[in-house]
Design a protein around this motif. Sequence first.
Motif, PDB file in Angstrom:
ATOM      1  N   CYS A   1      38.612 -61.775  33.497  1.00  0.00           N
ATOM      2  CA  CYS A   1      39.635 -62.695  34.020  1.00  0.00           C
ATOM      3  C   CYS A   1      39.137 -64.137  33.977  1.00  0.00           C
ATOM      4  CB  CYS A   1      40.015 -62.315  35.446  1.00  0.00           C
ATOM      5  SG  CYS A   1      40.712 -60.675  35.550  1.00  0.00           S
TER       6      CYS A   1
ATOM      7  N   ARG B   1      46.882 -62.138  35.984  1.00  0.00           N
ATOM      8  CA  ARG B   1      45.686 -61.531  36.576  1.00  0.00           C
ATOM      9  C   ARG B   1      45.897 -60.029  36.815  1.00  0.00           C
ATOM     10  NH1 ARG B   1      40.503 -62.577  39.331  1.00  0.00           N
ATOM     11  NH2 ARG B   1      39.875 -60.415  39.577  1.00  0.00           N
TER      12      ARG B   1
ATOM     13  N   THR C   1      42.986 -66.550  39.922  1.00  0.00           N
ATOM     14  CA  THR C   1      43.813 -65.618  40.695  1.00  0.00           C
ATOM     15  C   THR C   1      45.296 -65.936  40.582  1.00  0.00           C
ATOM     16  OG1 THR C   1      43.328 -66.954  42.650  1.00  0.00           O
ATOM     17  CG2 THR C   1      42.044 -64.933  42.364  1.00  0.00           C
TER      18      THR C   1
END
Length: 256
Positions: free
Chosen positions: A154, A144, A127
């Motif tokens: 991701c 991200r 993140t």
Amino acid sequence: AMKDDLCLVVIPYYGAGAQGHELELAITGWFSHFCHSNYKIVLVGEGLPHQRYGDSENVILIERQRVESKPGSYRQHLDYVACFMDVYQRYGQQTRGFIFTADDCYAVNDFDLADVQVLKAHAPEFTGDPVSANGWKRDMAKTRVLLDRESMPCVNFTTHLPQWYDWDKLMMIYALYDMRQESYVFQNIYFNQFCSRRIPEMLGGQDRYRLGVWSKDDMLKVPDALKSKIWITNSVAGWCRELEEILERHYEDCML
């Protein structure tokens, strides 16, 4: 047997940021354990150790000033792009790609190009933090957002291990996302874009590839890693004189 194609091992370097003898140890690790007949180490950046490696036929030095810092960007990532483009302009015609590695990643057992090219990941996703004081974490967040916008996976590919990059593909994403001006975590764009259908090996302790010395506590695992891992790597917080001494002894034993 055919002579192996020239393999470039590119280490971006900033002399003023060095903590100890990491670079020398990292280079010694390549010379001691990389089983590829034809390779050159390319040091690119500011404050290179010309006295030590200036006459070496296996080390190429490309001295270049660090890029200017830009508000809202993480300087190190912009500098990586500039360093790799510099190497590409000189050697992009001679080689299909290159290995990117850090000055604090040390090979402790033999490996070959295939070991580098195994797709490895640090975590299934990431993140970041857009308001962090840490530029790296801000770039993780920015990266991200980009991957989500492009509907890409991701996976976190920042393994702190050597990675193989294809020149054409890397230059493509630099142009596509204007990475000379906008800083991103390039590893996470590159591998999520071009390897989205491959299942990476998740690094997490049981693998044969990496011991990460992220803090002094990890030093307890070093003796075992000398036997069971290909690479030992450290973060700024993990570096200590004791690790340096263990690696120096290991390489002395290799040379005997």
